[in-house]
Design a protein around this motif. Sequence first.
Motif, PDB file in Angstrom:
ATOM      1  N   GLY A  17      -3.884   0.120   1.189  1.00 13.43           N
ATOM      2  CA  GLY A  17      -2.841  -0.436   2.043  1.00 13.43           C
ATOM      3  C   GLY A  17      -2.233  -1.703   1.472  1.00 13.43           C
ATOM      4  N   GLN A  18      -3.094  -2.629   1.039  1.00  8.71           N
ATOM      5  CA  GLN A  18      -2.611  -3.891   0.488  1.00  8.71           C
ATOM      6  C   GLN A  18      -1.881  -3.676  -0.824  1.00  8.71           C
ATOM      7  OE1 GLN A  18      -2.889  -7.009   2.060  1.00  8.71           O
ATOM      8  NE2 GLN A  18      -1.370  -7.446   0.471  1.00  8.71           N
ATOM      9  N   SER A  21       1.617  -2.302  -0.122  1.00  5.26           N
ATOM     10  CA  SER A  21       2.452  -3.367   0.442  1.00  5.26           C
ATOM     11  C   SER A  21       2.931  -4.324  -0.638  1.00  5.26           C
ATOM     12  CB  SER A  21       1.671  -4.131   1.513  1.00  5.26           C
ATOM     13  OG  SER A  21       1.343  -3.289   2.597  1.00  5.26           O
ATOM     14  N   ASN A  22       2.059  -4.631  -1.585  1.00  4.99           N
ATOM     15  CA  ASN A  22       2.433  -5.540  -2.680  1.00  4.99           C
ATOM     16  C   ASN A  22       3.399  -4.879  -3.664  1.00  4.99           C
ATOM     17  OD1 ASN A  22       0.848  -7.632  -1.680  1.00  4.99           O
ATOM     18  ND2 ASN A  22      -0.935  -7.059  -2.898  1.00  4.99           N
ATOM     19  N   LYS A  24       5.539  -2.608  -3.010  1.00  3.07           N
ATOM     20  CA  LYS A  24       6.843  -2.477  -2.345  1.00  3.07           C
ATOM     21  C   LYS A  24       7.743  -3.690  -2.596  1.00  3.07           C
ATOM     22  CE  LYS A  24       6.126   0.723   1.520  1.00  3.07           C
ATOM     23  NZ  LYS A  24       6.153   0.857   2.997  1.00  3.07           N
ATOM     24  N   LYS A  25       7.156  -4.825  -2.939  1.00  2.00           N
ATOM     25  CA  LYS A  25       7.939  -6.022  -3.222  1.00  2.00           C
ATOM     26  C   LYS A  25       8.686  -5.896  -4.562  1.00  2.00           C
ATOM     27  CE  LYS A  25       4.557  -8.894  -0.776  1.00  2.00           C
ATOM     28  NZ  LYS A  25       3.536  -9.968  -0.912  1.00  2.00           N
ATOM     29  N   ASP A  28      10.719   0.391  -4.391  1.00  2.00           N
ATOM     30  CA  ASP A  28      10.484   1.261  -3.234  1.00  2.00           C
ATOM     31  C   ASP A  28      10.188   2.690  -3.669  1.00  2.00           C
ATOM     32  OD1 ASP A  28      12.942   1.993  -4.156  1.00  2.00           O
ATOM     33  OD2 ASP A  28      14.028   1.666  -2.286  1.00  2.00           O
ATOM     34  N   LEU A  48       2.269   4.093   5.793  1.00  2.00           N
ATOM     35  CA  LEU A  48       3.099   3.159   5.040  1.00  2.00           C
ATOM     36  C   LEU A  48       4.389   3.798   4.528  1.00  2.00           C
ATOM     37  CD1 LEU A  48       0.286   1.241   3.121  1.00  2.00           C
ATOM     38  CD2 LEU A  48       1.749   0.360   4.942  1.00  2.00           C
TER      39      LEU A  48
END
Length: 241
Positions: A17-18, A21-22, A24-25, A28, A48
């Motif tokens: 998950g983390q 999320s990272n 995605k910065k 995409d 996600l």
Amino acid sequence: MKITVGIPAFNEEKNIGQIISNVKKITDSIIVCDDGSNDSTKKIVKQLGVKLISHSENKGYGAAINSLFLEAKELGSDVFVTFDADGQHRVKDISTVTKPIIENEADLVIGSRFLNTKSEDMPNYRKAGIKFITKVTNLSIKEKLTDSQSGFRAYSKKALEEIIPSDEGMGVSTEILIKANNMGLSVAEVPIKVNYQGETSTHDPVSHATSVILSTIKFTSIHNPLKFYGIPGIIILIIGL
């Protein structure tokens, strides 16, 4: 330029998950291959909202890499990055690994744990094993690498289209390098830093080493038959004479 990050995952509910999320910065365009996990990995990935490839059973690291390669081709990726899901790699190093591809300096870039760093946090048995496997791999390729087993890699569009991985196990890392070498693709290494707090690797070192060595022998005999059969043949002939 479309940069796609592919993440092979097997029972990685702790980190996935983390990591997503990272990532995605940065982009995409993210693909996760869930290789038959029996924890919450698949559920987390779905929540996600990134592209998910799901194997019904655990097929192996190489099978996950192959699925990611195929999907990245379908997406028309200009740069494809493979990124481990065990929490060892730093997302900010993606720009370091992709830079030689973007600047047309290489077709395949390896994030090396030993280039310009001593990897002091790495367990000694892993360090020795990786260096030994790299020496074995270097016998079959032109470039002399420092970390042939790093899963943190970037591929150009050309490399992505031409390389077709087939090994389903850990030997896929060596297979890709041998195929890239025989195709005349340029290979480079860049330094990365890795987090070894806790034992994050899920791969057994003995089975890993065995798989890689057997794969090296197999693919060397297929792609470099003269080297594989010729050198031993000459040695035997000299002994016979």
